[in-house]
Design a protein around this motif. Structure first.
Motif, short mmCIF file in Angstrom:
data_model
loop_
_atom_site.label_atom_id
_atom_site.label_comp_id
_atom_site.label_asym_id
_atom_site.label_seq_id
_atom_site.Cartn_x
_atom_site.Cartn_y
_atom_site.Cartn_z
N LEU A 181 -44.78 -88.94 15.72
CA LEU A 181 -43.44 -88.90 16.55
C LEU A 181 -43.46 -87.76 17.60
O LEU A 181 -44.22 -86.61 17.26
CB LEU A 181 -42.31 -88.69 15.42
CG LEU A 181 -42.06 -89.76 14.78
CD1 LEU A 181 -41.07 -89.56 13.67
CD2 LEU A 181 -41.75 -91.15 15.29
N PRO A 182 -42.83 -87.76 18.47
CA PRO A 182 -42.75 -86.68 19.49
C PRO A 182 -41.75 -85.40 18.76
O PRO A 182 -41.32 -85.73 17.67
CB PRO A 182 -41.69 -87.17 20.72
CG PRO A 182 -41.14 -88.10 20.26
CD PRO A 182 -41.91 -88.88 18.96
N SER A 183 -42.00 -84.45 19.05
CA SER A 183 -41.13 -83.18 18.60
C SER A 183 -39.75 -83.69 18.78
O SER A 183 -39.19 -84.12 19.82
CB SER A 183 -41.77 -82.05 19.21
OG SER A 183 -40.85 -80.91 18.89
N PRO A 184 -39.09 -83.14 17.83
CA PRO A 184 -37.65 -83.42 17.79
C PRO A 184 -36.87 -82.41 19.10
O PRO A 184 -35.77 -82.85 19.68
CB PRO A 184 -36.98 -82.94 16.63
CG PRO A 184 -38.16 -83.04 15.63
CD PRO A 184 -39.30 -82.63 16.25
N ALA A 207 -34.86 -89.85 11.36
CA ALA A 207 -34.62 -88.82 10.46
C ALA A 207 -35.15 -87.73 10.87
O ALA A 207 -34.92 -86.61 10.28
CB ALA A 207 -35.34 -89.66 9.40
N ALA A 208 -36.31 -87.57 11.62
CA ALA A 208 -36.87 -86.43 12.04
C ALA A 208 -36.06 -85.80 12.93
O ALA A 208 -35.70 -84.18 12.63
CB ALA A 208 -38.28 -86.50 12.85
N VAL A 209 -35.07 -86.23 13.87
CA VAL A 209 -34.22 -85.51 14.62
C VAL A 209 -33.17 -84.90 13.81
O VAL A 209 -32.57 -83.70 13.92
CB VAL A 209 -33.90 -86.18 15.84
CG1 VAL A 209 -32.71 -85.56 16.76
CG2 VAL A 209 -34.90 -86.88 16.74
N ARG A 210 -32.79 -85.81 12.77
CA ARG A 210 -31.49 -85.43 12.24
C ARG A 210 -31.84 -84.03 11.22
O ARG A 210 -31.20 -83.43 11.09
CB ARG A 210 -31.28 -86.39 11.22
CG ARG A 210 -30.00 -86.27 10.36
CD ARG A 210 -28.96 -86.55 10.87
NE ARG A 210 -27.76 -86.33 9.61
CZ ARG A 210 -26.60 -86.15 10.16
NH1 ARG A 210 -26.10 -86.41 11.12
NH2 ARG A 210 -25.59 -86.03 9.10
N ALA A 215 -26.64 -82.62 14.65
CA ALA A 215 -25.72 -82.63 15.61
C ALA A 215 -26.46 -83.82 16.66
O ALA A 215 -26.12 -84.81 17.12
CB ALA A 215 -25.10 -81.82 16.40
N ALA A 216 -27.92 -83.32 16.77
CA ALA A 216 -28.56 -84.24 17.79
C ALA A 216 -28.75 -85.60 17.28
O ALA A 216 -28.72 -86.52 17.95
CB ALA A 216 -29.87 -83.24 18.22
N ASP A 246 -19.17 -82.33 7.44
CA ASP A 246 -17.79 -82.85 8.03
C ASP A 246 -17.79 -83.04 9.51
O ASP A 246 -17.34 -84.05 9.99
CB ASP A 246 -16.70 -81.66 7.84
CG ASP A 246 -16.34 -81.60 6.34
OD1 ASP A 246 -16.29 -82.28 5.40
OD2 ASP A 246 -15.99 -80.37 6.12
N ALA A 247 -18.78 -82.71 9.90
CA ALA A 247 -19.07 -82.80 11.51
C ALA A 247 -19.34 -84.56 11.86
O ALA A 247 -19.22 -85.01 12.74
CB ALA A 247 -20.16 -82.16 12.06
#
Length: 540
Positions: A181-184, A207-210, A215-216, A246-247
């Motif tokens: 995967l690319p870097s988040p 999942a990786a970005v999370r 938030a991203a 909560d966000a």
């Protein structure tokens, strides 16, 4: 060769007369000129066929050269020590000594030690040897339980190799694709893969970005949410479980209006894990109207009045109107409401009582099991240690008569909410009080290696079963767990148990030999685990 007596095949060179005469004589003596001509044509045809076969095998015309694959990426991790590399080859081969009569024998089961080896190697930051990658990928293909750890250990070179063999394409799906995967932080690469990638790649990317920036990750999912298929939306929602906060409430609240019932139910489940969410507040209001103190009872008692209907508001909040087969409607609706209500709403409802006191209260009209099961699900969902401890009850009290839940499956889930130390102590006391027959599920949730009180309790219980003439094969599952989970330092305590005991007349014939063999295997496995740990420990 049919027809060679009528027409000579074109393009063939006939053998010379001397060769023909030699062939005719070899075939069986004198021959006429006509017979020789036929034999010449047939022999020439066979010679041509042989020549053509050799030419086809050895004289292939060179084809256009295929472009070479991209070089394997570098793996910056530390190389394995030589002893650990040899051990890895042995574990991947999975060879054990043969045992007579189909028994397991006293040799360690090498295949069962591979997960621990991989966990230790990953913890020390080692990389997989290049020569071991094919066997490692084969092991991951054969055992789904090994895949996450095996693919992490294989690293970027393992994923590079998996692209070159269709049998290893599983490594490119789901979590296995994470290494590609690319870097988040690479916004352009993330956007391109999210818009154009395969579904498994998108799940892994989310999942990786999370994991890097919750938030991203949520913003990435929201950008295409309206155009995703229902089954894909359901899988993407699961990716929000890790790091939920909560966000995420606004997005999940909107998902309660989704067209898919399963998406609505999952969004409601995630919102109920946020005790401060609006859905949790609505569920608390419903739950408090259904469950409270029965003012007409002589002693403090919990009274239950289950819902009489599942209205539109309940359905929007994730309550499925139609229960599964064998479940009553009202009990089903009650369970869904109580499990989604924040546990913090109950002490005030029951006069300031603590969770242990609430769980100990009698429940009127046979609603106890349904209510406690819903509280168990709420405690696990909200990761509440106090309620988990209360619902577990004291370990020494028989589960069927004590407070809390009597289900071993529910107890196992509740135990996972406690700290590893408290978990081990609780299970040790349970084993000491009730033996091993009901403890298998509970042992499986304890941290490895087992802490001292738990290991001692298991060894004591096995010794008691052996001395009492217990049926030995019924403890094979616990023995297998002990091989993987006991601390290697327990060898000193186990060695006296390897001797073959005297068999009394009232015990199973051959039981003593089985117990001796099982304890010898346990000792040899623990020693092997100690060697593995030493081989993987970096020098000071």
């Amino acid at each position: 060769m049919l027809g060679t007596d009528r027409r000579t095949p074109t393009g063939l060179t006939r053998p010379t007369g001397g060769e023909a005469a030699k062939g005719g004589t070899a075939a069986g003596g004198s021959t006429t000129a006509g017979d020789a001509a036929v034999g010449d044509a047939a022999g020439a045809l066979l010679d041509a066929a042989a020549l053509h076969t050799v030419r086809r095998r050895a004289g292939l015309r060179p084809g256009p050269a295929a472009p070479p694959p991209e070089p394997a990426p570098e793996d910056p991790r530390v190389p394995l020590p030589e002893a650990a590399r040899r051990r890895l080859d042995q574990l991947l081969a999975g060879r054990t000594a043969p045992s007579p009569a189909g028994r397991r024998g006293a040799a360690p089961d090498l295949a069962e030690l591979l997960p621990q080896w991989l966990a230790l190697a990953e913890g020390h930051g080692y990389k997989a040897p290049a020569a071991a990658l094919p066997a490692l990928l084969d092991a991951a293909r054969a055992r789904t339980d090994l895949r996450p750890s095996a693919l992490r250990f294989a690293g970027p070179r393992g994923l590079w190799l998996a692209r070159l063999n269709p049998e290893w394409r599983f490594a490119l799906r789901g979590t296995g694709a994470a290494g590609a995967l690319p870097s988040p932080r690479d916004a352009e690469g993330v956007r391109a893969l999210w818009d154009e990638g395969l579904f498994a790649e998108r799940v892994a990317l989310l999942a990786a970005v999370r994991n890097d920036d919750p938030a991203a990750g949520l913003a990435l999912l929201a950008s295409t949410w309206a155009t995703e298929r229902a089954e894909d939306r359901l899988m993407f929602l699961d990716s929000l479980r890790a790091g939920i906060s909560d966000a995420d409430e606004e997005f999940l609240e909107a998902a309660l209006g989704d067209r898919s019932r399963n998406v609505r139910a999952t969004a409601a489940e995630l919102l109920s894990a946020l005790p401060a969410s609006a859905l949790a507040g609505r569920m608390a209001a419903r739950a408090l109207t259904c469950v409270g103190l029965d003012r007409t009872a002589d002693v403090p008692t919990i009274g239950v009045e289950a819902p009489h209907e599942c209205d539109a508001a309940m359905r929007r909040d994730g309550v499925v109107a139609v229960p599964p087969a064998g479940r009553g409607e009202r009990s089903w609706w009650l369970g869904r409401i109580v499990e989604s209500a924040p546990l913090s709403c109950w002490p005030a409802r029951f006069g300031g009582r603590a969770p242990e006191e609430i769980v100990a209260l009698p429940v009127a009209d046979g609603w106890r099991d349904e209510l406690h099961a819903a509280w168990c699900r709420a405690a696990v969902r909200q990761r509440d240690a106090d309620w988990s401890r209360a619902l577990l009850g004291p370990p020494a009290i028989p589960p069927a008569t004590g407070p809390g839940t009597s289900s071993l499956a529910e107890r196992a889930r509740l135990l996972s909410m406690l700290s590893p130390e408290e978990r081990a102590l609780w299970v040790a006391r349970f084993v000491a009080a009730h033996g091993l027959s009901e403890a298998f599920q509970l042992l499986g949730v304890c941290a490895v290696p087992w802490a001292e009180p738990l290991g001692e309790a298991v060894i004591d219980a096995l010794d008691i079963a052996r001395e009492g003439g217990g049926y030995p094969w019924s403890f094979s599952g616990v023995m297998g767990l002990a091989e993987r989970c006991l601390a290697p330092e327990a060898v000193g305590r186990l060695e006296p148990l390897t001797a073959r005991p005297d068999e009394a007349e009232d015990i199973v014939p051959g039981a003593g030999g089985y117990w001796s063999e099982a304890f010898r295997r346990l000792v040899s496995t623990l020693r092997l685990r100690a060697s593995i740990r030493a081989e993987l420990t970096p020098p000071a």
